[in-house]
Design a protein around this motif. Structure first.
Motif, short mmCIF file in Angstrom:
data_model
loop_
_atom_site.label_atom_id
_atom_site.label_comp_id
_atom_site.label_asym_id
_atom_site.label_seq_id
_atom_site.Cartn_x
_atom_site.Cartn_y
_atom_site.Cartn_z
N ARG A 96 -7.12 1.30 0.78
CA ARG A 96 -6.91 2.71 0.97
C ARG A 96 -7.38 3.44 -0.29
NH1 ARG A 96 -6.60 1.17 5.41
NH2 ARG A 96 -4.95 1.51 6.96
N MET A 103 0.92 4.26 -2.89
CA MET A 103 0.73 5.69 -2.61
C MET A 103 1.84 6.53 -3.23
SD MET A 103 -0.49 5.52 1.39
CE MET A 103 -2.01 4.67 1.86
N VAL A 139 -6.78 7.10 -2.25
CA VAL A 139 -5.85 8.23 -2.22
C VAL A 139 -6.08 9.13 -3.42
CG1 VAL A 139 -4.13 6.86 -0.98
CG2 VAL A 139 -4.04 6.96 -3.47
N ILE A 152 -1.79 10.47 4.57
CA ILE A 152 -1.75 10.10 3.14
C ILE A 152 -1.06 11.19 2.34
CG2 ILE A 152 -3.20 9.77 1.09
CD1 ILE A 152 -5.16 8.26 2.94
N HIS A 163 0.81 -1.22 0.00
CA HIS A 163 0.00 0.00 0.00
C HIS A 163 0.84 1.27 0.00
CE1 HIS A 163 -4.26 -1.06 0.08
NE2 HIS A 163 -3.87 -2.19 0.64
N THR A 164 1.89 1.29 0.79
CA THR A 164 2.73 2.49 0.82
C THR A 164 3.46 2.68 -0.51
OG1 THR A 164 4.46 1.22 1.96
CG2 THR A 164 2.99 2.57 3.33
N LYS A 190 -3.72 6.42 6.85
CA LYS A 190 -5.13 6.50 6.44
C LYS A 190 -5.80 7.83 6.78
CE LYS A 190 -7.19 4.00 10.41
NZ LYS A 190 -8.06 2.86 10.77
#
Length: 461
Positions: free
Chosen positions: A263, A190, A265, A456, A186-187, A451
């Motif tokens: 998530r 992003m 974004v 974010i 996930h990171t 989150k």
């Protein structure tokens, strides 16, 4: 694998829950993509894996409830196999690793079951979900394909659910490992979420991270600027500033334990004012529901907490109107969240779903609703320590659904259709965490994935 004593204890616990007969557990076979030797990534049946720990195709297990003997069925590898695959353990050696003393040739699996059936013994099996297993059970038991699910042993199903639903500390450790991989996925997404990048480029990186950590994705990556489509596997769009990117993905480690996080974004790294407002309604639902998780609470009640928070937030923004409790009772909120709050998670990302959602998520004290949206709630029953559940509220603006409801005049006392016209290109938001039910409450598993709006935007700089 875990220590062999763990698998022995699991089989002993299973045997204590069912009276008489044979429990049969066919392991999965290889499944071909386009010709026999070009196969999909092998994935063992989760229940077979739970009771044996063996991740090899063409194995089967019979547990004789009368003699209390477990027998592993499989064939030793021949030299032709070894040339292509390298040295392989014998069936006796495989059985020893999981505490099984009795072994037999794979071909004897069918013979033993047929003889037991002729002798009047009860044959217990779990609902098959793969074509190859259905063909096998049809050939052995003579049950028509369309009746195999119906004829599955409810005793066996309930026993497996009762064992697998409560995760032991050594299982939690494995789920945490999968969650750590999920954090990296996930990171990374992003940081890659920039205008001009194709969705497929990010999806490919995420799958590579899961494989690089020694496993695979726990389900096909959901990653799209059209988050209003709940399970959107189309990755063909180029990222555009001003859009929201919904990323729903997880990892499955080498022992089949899973993670599952979502998530949402902003492409380019900055939420617009209205995106921030709607996002923070979903975030409040996520965080309030995590705080509400504890033993003895029915998950359906946590679901309705999320629905009320979302309804209250949308009423404040003028997208809904009236009383939030009344709107939720009527089902008006399902225009914006037409799914359940979450599901069980463990060796399957939707844990034990192949055994039947109602058998896993409901019981005699909690029955499934037939109301639109609420009928899709996968988990409703009372929570117990050791459950691992997802908390994944969402807010979606689905143009087709909005048009249908508006034309039908549905819930006009609760929905401001005129204002909704402005939101038909908004997309969707979902925020999902994996939560362990503890003795006193709930604990989010894994390294915290950013989150809040501030978190974010900071990581996306």
């Amino acid at each position: 694998m875990f220590l062999k004593e763990i698998y022995t204890q699991r089989r002993d616990a299973l045997m204590s829950k069912i009276k008489g007969g044979l429990l049969i557990l066919p392991g999965n076979t290889e499944s071909s993509m386009n010709y026999p030797s070009n196969t999909y990534h092998f994935r063992q049946d989760s229940s077979f894996s739970y009771f044996t720990g063996l991740e090899i195709p063409n194995l089967a297990l019979i547990i004789d409830l009368d003699s209390k003997v477990s027998t592993l069925y499989g064939d030793d590898f021949e030299i032709d196999d070894i040339i292509w695959m390298g040295p392989q353990p014998s069936i006796v050696d495989l059985a020893s690793t999981c505490g099984i003393k009795s072994t037999a040739a794979y071909g004897d699996f069918e013979k033993v079951i047929k003889e037991a059936a002729l002798a009047g013994k009860t044959i217990h099996y779990l609902p098959p979900y793969r074509g190859e297993t259905k063909i096998q059970l049809n050939a052995i038991l003579g049950i028509p394909f369309d009746l195999l699910k119906e004829k599955a042993s409810m005793e066996f199903i309930k026993a497996v659910v009762s064992l697998r639903e409560v995760k032991h500390p050594y299982e939690i450790e494995q789920i945490e490992k999968a969650c750590h991989t999920g954090y990296k996925m996930h990171t990374s997404a992003m940081k890659l979420c920039n205008p001009g990048v194709y969705e497929r480029e990010i999806a490919g990186v995420l799958e590579g991270i899961a494989i690089g950590d020694g496993g695979c994705v726990s389900f096909p990556v959901i990653l799209s600027q059209h988050g209003e489509t709940l399970h959107n596997h189309d990755h063909s769009q180029k990222l555009e500033t001003g859009k929201l990117l919904l990323i729903d993905c997880g990892a499955e480690n080498g022992q089949n334990y899973c993670s599952d996080n979502t998530r949402t974004v902003p492409v380019g790294g900055k939420f617009s004012p209205i995106q921030k407002t709607i996002y923070e309604i979903a975030l409040k639902a996520n965080m309030d529901c995590i705080a509400a998780v504890k033993p003895g609470v029915k998950f359906i009640d946590v679901h309705f907490l999320a629905c009320k928070v979302i309804a209250e937030g949308l009423i404040k923004q003028g997208l809904m109107k009236g009383d939030a409790d009344a709107a939720v009772k009527a089902g008006a909120h399902t225009l914006f969240m037409p799914h359940g709050l979450g599901h069980m998670m463990g060796m399957d990302v939707h844990d034990m779903e192949n055994l039947g959602e109602d058998n896993v998520g409901y019981d005699s004290n909690t029955t499934r609703s037939d109301q639109f949206g609420t009928a899709y709630v996968r988990l409703g029953k009372e929570l117990k320590p050791g459950f691992v559940v997802t908390i994944e509220p969402g807010i979606y603006f689905i143009p087709t659904l909005i048009d249908i409801w508006k034309k039908e005049g549905k819930h006009t006392e609760f929905i401001n259709y005129d204002k909704l016209e402005e939101f038909k290109t908004f997309g969707g938001i979902r925020i999902e965490d994996d939560v362990l039910v503890t003795e006193n409450g709930g604990r989010v598993l894994g390294t915290p994935i950013p989150k809040t709006v501030a978190e974010i935007e900071e990581i996306m700089k």
